[in-house]
Design a protein around this motif. Structure first.
Motif, PDB file in Angstrom:
ATOM      1  N   GLY A 122       0.820  -1.200   0.000  1.00  0.00           N
ATOM      2  CA  GLY A 122       0.000   0.000   0.000  1.00  0.00           C
ATOM      3  C   GLY A 122       0.856   1.252   0.000  1.00  0.00           C
ATOM      4  O   GLY A 122       1.962   1.262   0.551  1.00  0.00           O
ATOM      5  N   CYS A 123       0.328   2.308  -0.636  1.00  0.00           N
ATOM      6  CA  CYS A 123       1.002   3.615  -0.654  1.00  0.00           C
ATOM      7  C   CYS A 123      -0.049   4.693  -0.389  1.00  0.00           C
ATOM      8  O   CYS A 123      -1.214   4.533  -0.738  1.00  0.00           O
ATOM      9  CB  CYS A 123       1.649   3.908  -2.008  1.00  0.00           C
ATOM     10  SG  CYS A 123       2.670   2.611  -2.700  1.00  0.00           S
ATOM     11  N   TYR A 124       0.397   5.804   0.183  1.00  0.00           N
ATOM     12  CA  TYR A 124      -0.486   6.973   0.278  1.00  0.00           C
ATOM     13  C   TYR A 124       0.294   8.185  -0.208  1.00  0.00           C
ATOM     14  O   TYR A 124       1.516   8.263  -0.096  1.00  0.00           O
ATOM     15  CB  TYR A 124      -0.977   7.179   1.713  1.00  0.00           C
ATOM     16  CG  TYR A 124       0.100   7.641   2.670  1.00  0.00           C
ATOM     17  CD1 TYR A 124       0.393   9.009   2.822  1.00  0.00           C
ATOM     18  CD2 TYR A 124       0.827   6.725   3.419  1.00  0.00           C
ATOM     19  CE1 TYR A 124       1.386   9.434   3.692  1.00  0.00           C
ATOM     20  CE2 TYR A 124       1.818   7.144   4.287  1.00  0.00           C
ATOM     21  CZ  TYR A 124       2.101   8.489   4.428  1.00  0.00           C
ATOM     22  OH  TYR A 124       3.087   8.908   5.277  1.00  0.00           O
ATOM     23  N   PHE A 125      -0.447   9.148  -0.779  1.00  0.00           N
ATOM     24  CA  PHE A 125       0.155  10.366  -1.331  1.00  0.00           C
ATOM     25  C   PHE A 125      -0.692  11.547  -0.887  1.00  0.00           C
ATOM     26  O   PHE A 125      -1.831  11.714  -1.343  1.00  0.00           O
ATOM     27  CB  PHE A 125       0.212  10.300  -2.859  1.00  0.00           C
ATOM     28  CG  PHE A 125       1.117   9.219  -3.385  1.00  0.00           C
ATOM     29  CD1 PHE A 125       2.437   9.497  -3.704  1.00  0.00           C
ATOM     30  CD2 PHE A 125       0.650   7.919  -3.546  1.00  0.00           C
ATOM     31  CE1 PHE A 125       3.277   8.498  -4.177  1.00  0.00           C
ATOM     32  CE2 PHE A 125       1.471   6.915  -4.020  1.00  0.00           C
ATOM     33  CZ  PHE A 125       2.794   7.203  -4.334  1.00  0.00           C
ATOM     34  N   VAL A 126      -0.165  12.364  -0.005  1.00  0.00           N
ATOM     35  CA  VAL A 126      -0.893  13.519   0.519  1.00  0.00           C
ATOM     36  C   VAL A 126      -1.094  14.537  -0.595  1.00  0.00           C
ATOM     37  O   VAL A 126      -0.153  14.882  -1.332  1.00  0.00           O
ATOM     38  CB  VAL A 126      -0.136  14.153   1.703  1.00  0.00           C
ATOM     39  CG1 VAL A 126      -0.844  15.424   2.177  1.00  0.00           C
ATOM     40  CG2 VAL A 126      -0.014  13.152   2.847  1.00  0.00           C
ATOM     41  N   GLY A 127      -2.348  15.014  -0.732  1.00  0.00           N
ATOM     42  CA  GLY A 127      -2.661  16.058  -1.693  1.00  0.00           C
ATOM     43  C   GLY A 127      -2.958  15.567  -3.095  1.00  0.00           C
ATOM     44  O   GLY A 127      -3.368  16.349  -3.943  1.00  0.00           O
ATOM     45  N   LEU A 134      -3.485   7.298 -10.290  1.00  0.00           N
ATOM     46  CA  LEU A 134      -3.549   6.324 -11.381  1.00  0.00           C
ATOM     47  C   LEU A 134      -2.336   6.477 -12.293  1.00  0.00           C
ATOM     48  O   LEU A 134      -1.755   5.490 -12.764  1.00  0.00           O
ATOM     49  CB  LEU A 134      -4.841   6.512 -12.180  1.00  0.00           C
ATOM     50  CG  LEU A 134      -5.140   5.432 -13.222  1.00  0.00           C
ATOM     51  CD1 LEU A 134      -5.418   4.089 -12.558  1.00  0.00           C
ATOM     52  CD2 LEU A 134      -6.321   5.829 -14.104  1.00  0.00           C
ATOM     53  N   GLN A 135      -1.929   7.732 -12.532  1.00  0.00           N
ATOM     54  CA  GLN A 135      -0.716   7.969 -13.333  1.00  0.00           C
ATOM     55  C   GLN A 135       0.511   7.427 -12.613  1.00  0.00           C
ATOM     56  O   GLN A 135       1.406   6.851 -13.238  1.00  0.00           O
ATOM     57  CB  GLN A 135      -0.561   9.466 -13.612  1.00  0.00           C
ATOM     58  CG  GLN A 135      -1.654  10.036 -14.506  1.00  0.00           C
ATOM     59  CD  GLN A 135      -1.548  11.544 -14.662  1.00  0.00           C
ATOM     60  OE1 GLN A 135      -0.929  12.232 -13.842  1.00  0.00           O
ATOM     61  NE2 GLN A 135      -2.159  12.075 -15.713  1.00  0.00           N
ATOM     62  N   THR A 136       0.539   7.590 -11.294  1.00  0.00           N
ATOM     63  CA  THR A 136       1.644   7.028 -10.520  1.00  0.00           C
ATOM     64  C   THR A 136       1.632   5.506 -10.617  1.00  0.00           C
ATOM     65  O   THR A 136       2.687   4.867 -10.736  1.00  0.00           O
ATOM     66  CB  THR A 136       1.544   7.458  -9.049  1.00  0.00           C
ATOM     67  OG1 THR A 136       1.565   8.886  -8.973  1.00  0.00           O
ATOM     68  CG2 THR A 136       2.685   6.880  -8.226  1.00  0.00           C
ATOM     69  N   GLY A 137       0.437   4.912 -10.578  1.00  0.00           N
ATOM     70  CA  GLY A 137       0.320   3.466 -10.738  1.00  0.00           C
ATOM     71  C   GLY A 137       0.850   3.004 -12.079  1.00  0.00           C
ATOM     72  O   GLY A 137       1.532   1.971 -12.181  1.00  0.00           O
ATOM     73  N   GLN A 138       0.561   3.771 -13.118  1.00  0.00           N
ATOM     74  CA  GLN A 138       1.093   3.435 -14.441  1.00  0.00           C
ATOM     75  C   GLN A 138       2.615   3.497 -14.431  1.00  0.00           C
ATOM     76  O   GLN A 138       3.286   2.637 -15.019  1.00  0.00           O
ATOM     77  CB  GLN A 138       0.524   4.394 -15.481  1.00  0.00           C
ATOM     78  CG  GLN A 138       1.015   4.104 -16.901  1.00  0.00           C
ATOM     79  CD  GLN A 138       0.384   5.044 -17.918  1.00  0.00           C
ATOM     80  OE1 GLN A 138      -0.480   5.857 -17.597  1.00  0.00           O
ATOM     81  NE2 GLN A 138       0.813   4.926 -19.157  1.00  0.00           N
ATOM     82  N   ALA A 139       3.159   4.509 -13.744  1.00  0.00           N
ATOM     83  CA  ALA A 139       4.619   4.639 -13.658  1.00  0.00           C
ATOM     84  C   ALA A 139       5.231   3.428 -12.943  1.00  0.00           C
ATOM     85  O   ALA A 139       6.309   2.945 -13.318  1.00  0.00           O
ATOM     86  CB  ALA A 139       4.981   5.935 -12.933  1.00  0.00           C
ATOM     87  N   ILE A 140       4.546   2.937 -11.897  1.00  0.00           N
ATOM     88  CA  ILE A 140       5.032   1.754 -11.185  1.00  0.00           C
ATOM     89  C   ILE A 140       5.086   0.560 -12.131  1.00  0.00           C
ATOM     90  O   ILE A 140       6.082  -0.175 -12.190  1.00  0.00           O
ATOM     91  CB  ILE A 140       4.109   1.440  -9.984  1.00  0.00           C
ATOM     92  CG1 ILE A 140       4.229   2.536  -8.922  1.00  0.00           C
ATOM     93  CG2 ILE A 140       4.436   0.070  -9.377  1.00  0.00           C
ATOM     94  CD1 ILE A 140       3.164   2.455  -7.823  1.00  0.00           C
ATOM     95  N   GLN A 141       4.012   0.351 -12.888  1.00  0.00           N
ATOM     96  CA  GLN A 141       3.960  -0.784 -13.812  1.00  0.00           C
ATOM     97  C   GLN A 141       5.025  -0.669 -14.899  1.00  0.00           C
ATOM     98  O   GLN A 141       5.694  -1.649 -15.254  1.00  0.00           O
ATOM     99  CB  GLN A 141       2.569  -0.881 -14.441  1.00  0.00           C
ATOM    100  CG  GLN A 141       1.489  -1.306 -13.456  1.00  0.00           C
ATOM    101  CD  GLN A 141       0.097  -1.216 -14.049  1.00  0.00           C
ATOM    102  OE1 GLN A 141      -0.207  -0.299 -14.832  1.00  0.00           O
ATOM    103  NE2 GLN A 141      -0.779  -2.147 -13.677  1.00  0.00           N
TER     104      GLN A 141
END
Length: 451
Positions: A122-127, A134-141
């Motif tokens: 799990g991850c959390y991102f303030v703000g 979702l864009q960050t998730g794409q970057a992870i993949q």
């Protein structure tokens, strides 16, 4: 990679005859415990700044108590090469690579990450909003694909969303992850009404109707024009006995899309349950015009025509029903009843025999076969056998007891006939005339014997 646009509610299912859209695709697997201490030790040694104190969500919530907005990402390792138990060195390398990617992204943001269980992080991102996550998730993949052939799926949610609490947002991320599972490996999904619809469907299948209603109501708030949500909510209300609220849901689905046949059909069922067969038939016919070839619809039309005294119309629809679903014993039974009303005994015998072959415990068809076999002059013992089986299966059905009693009478088994006919009369099927005939027969025999 599939995202939010694919319609996964193309399947149709029936629950106690109501129709609803059922989640299709792959079912969500229960997680196997693949945790090995060596992997966990290696992970903790290399990434001491991750959130380690369990449970993950409680730990994160204490950090986010003052945050007005945050996004959360749940990452799940996909099964790879069809293996449920990958080699330890492969799994450990994958976990360490994934952890390195997550830590790198979190270091660049006001964020944190940690393991949830053996397969999920799990991850959390303030703000951040859900779409930014979702864009960050794409970057992870994408970053993982540069290092390895294995893949991960992503579920994303944000706070605030509707009136969900901070802790519920993490539950929403899990629901989004379950939603992603329907699209296969390497998928990513933002929590939405479909995620709740899937969750509601799962709760319903588990027997938690009240929980399903809560999920569907929340989904309706997220997407008020989602006809599947309105219809599914209506089915839950109907099954719970709240027919007024069920009708409102079905009418709303019909208003949103007049071409939605399931909602029209379900309105017909409600009319049928209220005893208004003419209104029910009209709605079923409307549903059939919207979409032809739906078994439940044509079966109900055929059965209603039969009950309303037009068996020739009923037969046409019931023949279509058995064409659509050849293994339907109820459709063959109703087809047999149509043939009886039309005095087509051979066709009726064939239909009832097919019904019994499909369902040996179909008491109504067994009883009808017994009567028909007697009528066409078959061995009376065979006819009796069918009627006896029907009574054994459904002893509280007065008609079946009457038919058995009548056959006993015709076989001059008057004591047995009296017993069955008295039971039939007690159960509400008038047998007084036949009982009177038996008494007359018995009196005649007594007189002949000189008593």
């Amino acid at each position: 990679m599939a995202s939010e646009s694919r319609d996964i509610f193309s399947g149709r299912s029936s629950v106690k005859e109501f129709l609803f859209s059922k989640s299709g695709g792959k079912s969500v697997e229960k997680k196997a415990d693949l945790t090995l201490q060596s992997t966990r030790d290696a992970l903790r040694s290399r990434f001491p700044n991750a959130i380690w104190n369990p449970p993950f969500v409680d730990n994160v919530l204490s950090r986010l108590s003052g945050a007005d907005r945050f996004g959360t990402i749940f990452v799940k390792i996909d099964p790879f090469d069809g293996a449920r138990n990958p080699k330890q060195e492969t799994r450990e390398g994958l976990v360490l690579d994934l952890a390195g990617i997550l830590e790198g992204l979190c270091d660049k943001n006001d964020a944190g990450w940690g393991p949830i269980d053996a397969d999920r992080f799990g991850c959390y991102f303030v703000g951040k909003t859900d779409h930014e996550c979702l864009q960050t998730g794409q970057a992870i993949q994408e970053e993982l694909s540069k290092r390895r052939k294995e893949t991960v799926s992503i579920g994303v949610a944000q706070y605030p969303t509707l009136n969900f609490s901070r802790s519920q947002v993490f539950e929403n991320a899990v629901k989004a992850l379950d939603h992603a599972a329907f699209f296969g490996s390497n998928s990513r999904i933002v929590f939405d009404a479909v995620s709740l619809n899937i969750s509601g469907d799962a709760r319903y299948q588990e027997g938690d109707v009240e929980g399903a209603i809560r999920e569907f109501q929340a989904a309706r708030k997220l997407d008020p024009k989602n006809i599947n949500v309105h219809n599914s909510l209506g089915v839950c209300f109907a099954i719970s006995g709240d027919h007024q609220r069920a009708r409102e849901c079905f009418e709303q689905a019909r208003w949103i899309d007049p071409g939605e046949g399931m909602a029209v059909y379900n309105l017909g069922l409600l009319s049928l349950m209220a005893g208004d067969r003419e209104a029910a038939l009209s709605l079923f016919l409307e549903s059939d015009r919207i979409k032809e070839g739906v078994y439940e619809v044509v079966f109900q039309i055929g059965r209603l025509y039969l009950e309303l005294g037009t068996p020739e119309n009923g037969k046409r629809y019931l023949k279509n029903a058995v064409r659509i679903r050849p293994a339907s014993a109820p459709a063959y039974r109703c087809l047999g009843e149509c043939s009886i009303q039309m005095n087509r005994i051979d066709e009726a015998l064939s239909a009832f025999q097919k019904a019994v072959k499909l369902n040996p415990n179909d008491a109504a068809s067994l009883s009808a076969l017994g009567c028909l076999f007697q009528k066409v002059g078959e061995n009376p013992e065979i006819a009796l056998s069918f009627c006896q089986q029907s009574v054994q299966i459904s002893p509280e059905e007065g008609l079946f007891r009457y038919r058995l009693g009548e056959l006993y009478f015709r076989c001059d088994k008057f004591d047995e006939a009296k017993e069955e006919l008295k039971a039939a009369d007690r159960l509400g099927h008038d047998a007084k005339d036949l009982l009177k005939k038996i008494e007359e027969k018995l009196e005649g025999k007594a007189h002949d014997n000189g008593f």
